[in-house]
Scaffold this active site. Sequence first.
Site, PDB file in Angstrom:
ATOM      1  N   ARG A 159      12.978 -65.595 -29.043  1.00 20.29           N
ATOM      2  CA  ARG A 159      12.567 -66.872 -28.461  1.00 20.29           C
ATOM      3  C   ARG A 159      12.515 -66.771 -26.948  1.00 20.29           C
ATOM      4  O   ARG A 159      12.473 -65.681 -26.386  1.00 20.29           O
ATOM      5  CB  ARG A 159      13.517 -67.966 -28.949  1.00 20.29           C
ATOM      6  N   ARG A 175      13.663 -81.851 -36.965  1.00 22.22           N
ATOM      7  CA  ARG A 175      13.417 -81.316 -35.626  1.00 22.22           C
ATOM      8  C   ARG A 175      12.880 -79.895 -35.732  1.00 22.22           C
ATOM      9  O   ARG A 175      13.543 -79.002 -36.241  1.00 22.22           O
ATOM     10  CB  ARG A 175      14.717 -81.308 -34.823  1.00 22.22           C
ATOM     11  N   GLU A 211      29.684 -66.170 -34.794  1.00 22.03           N
ATOM     12  CA  GLU A 211      28.622 -66.970 -34.168  1.00 22.03           C
ATOM     13  C   GLU A 211      27.396 -66.924 -35.073  1.00 22.03           C
ATOM     14  O   GLU A 211      26.988 -65.851 -35.509  1.00 22.03           O
ATOM     15  CB  GLU A 211      28.305 -66.367 -32.800  1.00 22.03           C
ATOM     16  N   HIS A 250      23.329 -68.430 -35.700  1.00 20.08           N
ATOM     17  CA  HIS A 250      22.112 -69.110 -35.222  1.00 20.08           C
ATOM     18  C   HIS A 250      21.087 -69.086 -36.344  1.00 20.08           C
ATOM     19  O   HIS A 250      20.873 -68.037 -36.962  1.00 20.08           O
ATOM     20  CB  HIS A 250      21.542 -68.421 -33.980  1.00 20.08           C
ATOM     21  N   PRO A 284      25.021 -79.195 -30.459  1.00 28.88           N
ATOM     22  CA  PRO A 284      24.107 -80.309 -30.203  1.00 28.88           C
ATOM     23  C   PRO A 284      22.758 -80.160 -30.897  1.00 28.88           C
ATOM     24  O   PRO A 284      22.228 -79.057 -31.033  1.00 28.88           O
ATOM     25  CB  PRO A 284      23.936 -80.300 -28.676  1.00 28.88           C
ATOM     26  N   ASN A 285      22.262 -81.286 -31.343  1.00 27.66           N
ATOM     27  CA  ASN A 285      20.953 -81.463 -31.973  1.00 27.66           C
ATOM     28  C   ASN A 285      20.869 -80.934 -33.392  1.00 27.66           C
ATOM     29  O   ASN A 285      19.854 -81.139 -34.056  1.00 27.66           O
ATOM     30  CB  ASN A 285      19.829 -80.866 -31.113  1.00 27.66           C
ATOM     31  N   TYR A 343      13.482 -74.214 -37.352  1.00 27.61           N
ATOM     32  CA  TYR A 343      14.801 -74.408 -37.955  1.00 27.61           C
ATOM     33  C   TYR A 343      14.774 -74.684 -39.453  1.00 27.61           C
ATOM     34  O   TYR A 343      15.826 -74.789 -40.072  1.00 27.61           O
ATOM     35  CB  TYR A 343      15.527 -75.552 -37.237  1.00 27.61           C
ATOM     36  N   ALA A 352      22.447 -75.126 -28.137  1.00 23.17           N
ATOM     37  CA  ALA A 352      22.100 -74.941 -26.725  1.00 23.17           C
ATOM     38  C   ALA A 352      23.292 -74.540 -25.864  1.00 23.17           C
ATOM     39  O   ALA A 352      23.123 -73.880 -24.833  1.00 23.17           O
ATOM     40  CB  ALA A 352      21.453 -76.202 -26.168  1.00 23.17           C
ATOM     41  N   ASN A 395      27.991 -72.466 -34.556  1.00 21.21           N
ATOM     42  CA  ASN A 395      26.616 -72.455 -34.075  1.00 21.21           C
ATOM     43  C   ASN A 395      26.629 -73.375 -32.855  1.00 21.21           C
ATOM     44  O   ASN A 395      26.512 -74.587 -32.983  1.00 21.21           O
ATOM     45  CB  ASN A 395      25.640 -72.964 -35.125  1.00 21.21           C
TER      46      ASN A 395
END
Length: 143
Positions: free
Chosen positions: A110, A20, A101, A103, A12-13, A25, A80, A77
């Site tokens: 974070r 964003r 995985e 990111h 998502p996103n 990012y 969230a 990825n």
Amino acid sequence: MSAHRILVLHGPNLNLLGSRQPEIYGHETLDDINNRLYEKAAINGWDITCRQSNHEGELIDAIHAARTDGTDLIVINPAAYTHTSVAILDALNAYEGRVIEVHLSNIHKRETFRHHSYVSRRADGVIAGLGSRGYLLALDSLS
């Protein structure tokens, strides 16, 4: 060169990349990232599919399909969903191929809630904090 089959899942996103929170990012768009993945796959003779969804069930359905369609590698990825989705973990646990995985940011630098990943319990490798290069490095795990 082998004809590996790869599924890249963006959570998502990530469709908002480039606009964003670019300080976290970066300025690349999801299309920029996918285009580099398609180029690398073409050079290596790999079959690659890149999908993005803001919906957990769609990501799970794609993982389920990968169980039987010859997919050798899932690069995910989960965004969230990394920190919340036991359902994605369960789907990945039912998949027998490799899982990497990825990111874009270093989730360990974070907010505390981002430090935990359900997906990492299944992943064969985790790449975090290297920006979009992480996706390319995930493909290198096939070599």
